[in-house]
Every structure is written in structure tokens, then in C-alpha cells.
Design an enzyme around this catalytic site. Structure first.
Site, short mmCIF file in Angstrom:
data_model
loop_
_atom_site.label_atom_id
_atom_site.label_comp_id
_atom_site.label_asym_id
_atom_site.label_seq_id
_atom_site.Cartn_x
_atom_site.Cartn_y
_atom_site.Cartn_z
N TYR A 164 39.07 31.35 31.01
CA TYR A 164 40.01 32.07 31.86
C TYR A 164 40.36 31.25 33.10
O TYR A 164 41.53 31.11 33.47
CB TYR A 164 39.38 33.40 32.26
CG TYR A 164 40.23 34.28 33.15
CD1 TYR A 164 41.23 35.08 32.62
CD2 TYR A 164 40.03 34.32 34.54
CE1 TYR A 164 42.00 35.90 33.44
CE2 TYR A 164 40.79 35.12 35.36
CZ TYR A 164 41.77 35.92 34.80
OH TYR A 164 42.54 36.71 35.62
N THR A 199 42.51 47.62 38.27
CA THR A 199 43.28 47.94 37.08
C THR A 199 42.31 48.02 35.90
O THR A 199 41.12 47.77 36.04
CB THR A 199 44.36 46.89 36.80
OG1 THR A 199 43.72 45.63 36.53
CG2 THR A 199 45.31 46.73 37.98
N MET A 201 41.62 46.07 33.68
CA MET A 201 40.91 44.84 33.37
C MET A 201 39.48 44.84 33.91
O MET A 201 38.57 44.32 33.27
CB MET A 201 41.68 43.62 33.92
CG MET A 201 41.07 42.29 33.54
SD MET A 201 42.03 40.88 34.17
CE MET A 201 43.50 40.97 33.17
#
Length: 259
Positions: A164, A199, A201
Site C-alpha cells: 500500500y 470511513t 476502510m
């Protein structure tokens, strides 16, 4: 003065693509773009939620898997054919922290090749291909604005999310080179680097009191951000008020990266 400032923050007649626009920061950005007068194309893999957002804001929806260049090209073609061109591209879609083997977040020694490829395909190659297909149409319009959504991981390493972090670091470098390549054609390319945002995520992680405490105490403002606080920066960077901002890498992280 108020009227002039309102004009600088408005986007009447502009056409914006928001990838990952069905939820989270993307959905809020799509709503804000529409409020500022832009026509918005929602691109997302979630057809039901994406179509609902498009209907709500008076835009259009195109199903798009950001790991598939053919679908990205179709997203751009849909926008041009339906709305006459492209002025704004918000490369927001991405995958984040997940226990799924396909998107496993781990140190490089524990990262399956499948996870590495999947994360880079969506988080780096996808935005690059969106730029590849959208830029020629922006040139035809005499310019445009590209806003790439990276992460604070790109400028302040975070343990255990190697793929990531690599992908988001690539987005920062991609932003800079696009700013150099296309600035003379009137295309401004900028990048926002959000810190932790409440959020879907990371909401599961934030539900853990120990994680939540460790996270918030590491941020000078002592709280995580909101989707609106990220999305509003993306919209600002597309407006005439940001007309001389090109190649910027902008942390939106409550001061985390200032440490």
C-alpha cells in the site's frame, strides 16, 4: 469580495470524473463537485451504490474496475460521449487495509505476490491509466485538473503496509511528473495525502479502543479526519481558486506529518 470568492470556488459547466465515487471520500467529493456546479460521472465497481449516488446528484454512473484498463478507457469514453469532454479527474478509488488474502497488508516478507499485484494494480496502475486516457481529452478542452488521492503513508512510512505504501508513494511521483509534462497544456496535477479518515476502510480498526487511542494521540489535532475534510480539499484543487497550484503534494492529516 464574497461574490468573487464564490466564483473562484465554482465549477459551472465543468465535467468531473470521480473514481470510487460510490462511498466514503469519493461519494462526498461527488456531492460537493455537483454542489459547485459540475456535472459528475461516478465510476465505481459497486454498481448499485454508484448508480444511487449518480441519481441523487444528477450525474451519471459507469461501472469501472480500476484494475482493468479496458474498463478505464470505457469510463473515459462514456464521459466524453455523454457529456462532451472531461475537465476534472479525481483519482480517488483504491483499496486499503484488509484481511483478505487479495489485499493483505503486511511487511514485504509476508506479502503474497497476489496481494502485491492487486494493490498496485488498483492503487497505482489504475490512476495512471485513467490519466493516460483522460489527458488527451483535457488537452482538447484547453486544460483541466487532475487530483490524485494518495495517503500519508506516501510521505511518512507506516509499519506493516508495504504494498500500500509503495503504491501511494508511486502516486506522489506520478503526480509530480504529470505536473511537469502537462502544465504547459493547462493541465494541473496535484495530490492529496490524507491521514486516518473515519470511513469504512478503517472504521473496524477505530472500534478497537486501544487502536483508537494510539491513533488519535499520534495526531496533533487528536482526532481522525472526516470524509468531507478530505473531499473538500480535492474539490478546491479543481477550482479556479487553485489555478496556480500544480505539482503540489498536500498532507491533509491533522498535522501528523509535521512531526
Amino acid at each position: 469580495m464574497t461574490t468573487r470568492m464564490n466564483e473562484l470556488l465554482s465549477l459551472p459547466g465543468k465535467v468531473a470524473i470521480v473514481t470510487g465515487g460510490a462511498a466514503g471520500q469519493g461519494r462526498v467529493a461527488a456531492e460537493l463537485f455537483a454542489q459547485q456546479g459540475a456535472t459528475v460521472v461516478i465510476a465505481d465497481i459497486d454498481a448499485k451504490a454508484g448508480a444511487e449516488v449518480a441519481d441523487q446528484i444528477g450525474g451519471t454512473f459507469v461501472a469501472t474496475d480500476m484494475a482493468d484498463e479496458a474498463q478505464i478507457a470505457a469510463m473515459v469514453a462514456h464521459t466524453v460521449e455523454t457529456h462532451g469532454g472531461i475537465d476534472i479527474l479525481f483519482n480517488n478509488a483504491g483499496v486499503g487495509f484488509s484481511a483478505s488474502p487479495r489485499f493483505k497488508m503486511a511487511p514485504i516478507t509476508d506479502t503474497p505476490l497476489q496481494a502485491w499485484d492487486a494493490i498496485l494494480d488498483i492503487n497505482l496502475r489504475g490512476p495512471a491509466m485513467a490519466c493516460k486516457h483522460a489527458i488527451p481529452h483535457m488537452v482538447e478542452r484547453g486544460g483541466g485538473a487532475i487530483i490524485n488521492n494518495a495517503s500519508i503513508n506516501a510521505i511518512a512510512g507506516v509499519n506493516g503496509a508495504d504494498a500500500y505504501t509503495a503504491a501511494k508513494g508511486g502516486i506522489v511521483s506520478l503526480t509530480r511528473v504529470l505536473a511537469l509534462d502537462w502544465g504547459a497544456k493547462g493541465i494541473r496535477t496535484n495530490c492529496i495525502c490524507p491521514g486516518p479518515v473515519a470511513t469504512a476502510m478503517i472504521n473496524d480498526l477505530l472500534d478497537d479502543p486501544d487502536f483508537n487511542s494510539a491513533m488519535t494521540t499520534s495526531i496533533p489535532m487528536e482526532r481522525v479526519g472526516t470524509a468531507e475534510e478530505i473531499a473538500s480539499v480535492a474539490v478546491f484543487l479543481a477550482t479556479p481558486a487553485a489555478a496556480y497550484i500544480n505539482g503540489a503534494i498536500l498532507p491533509v492529516d491533522g498535522g501528523w506529518s509535521a512531526k
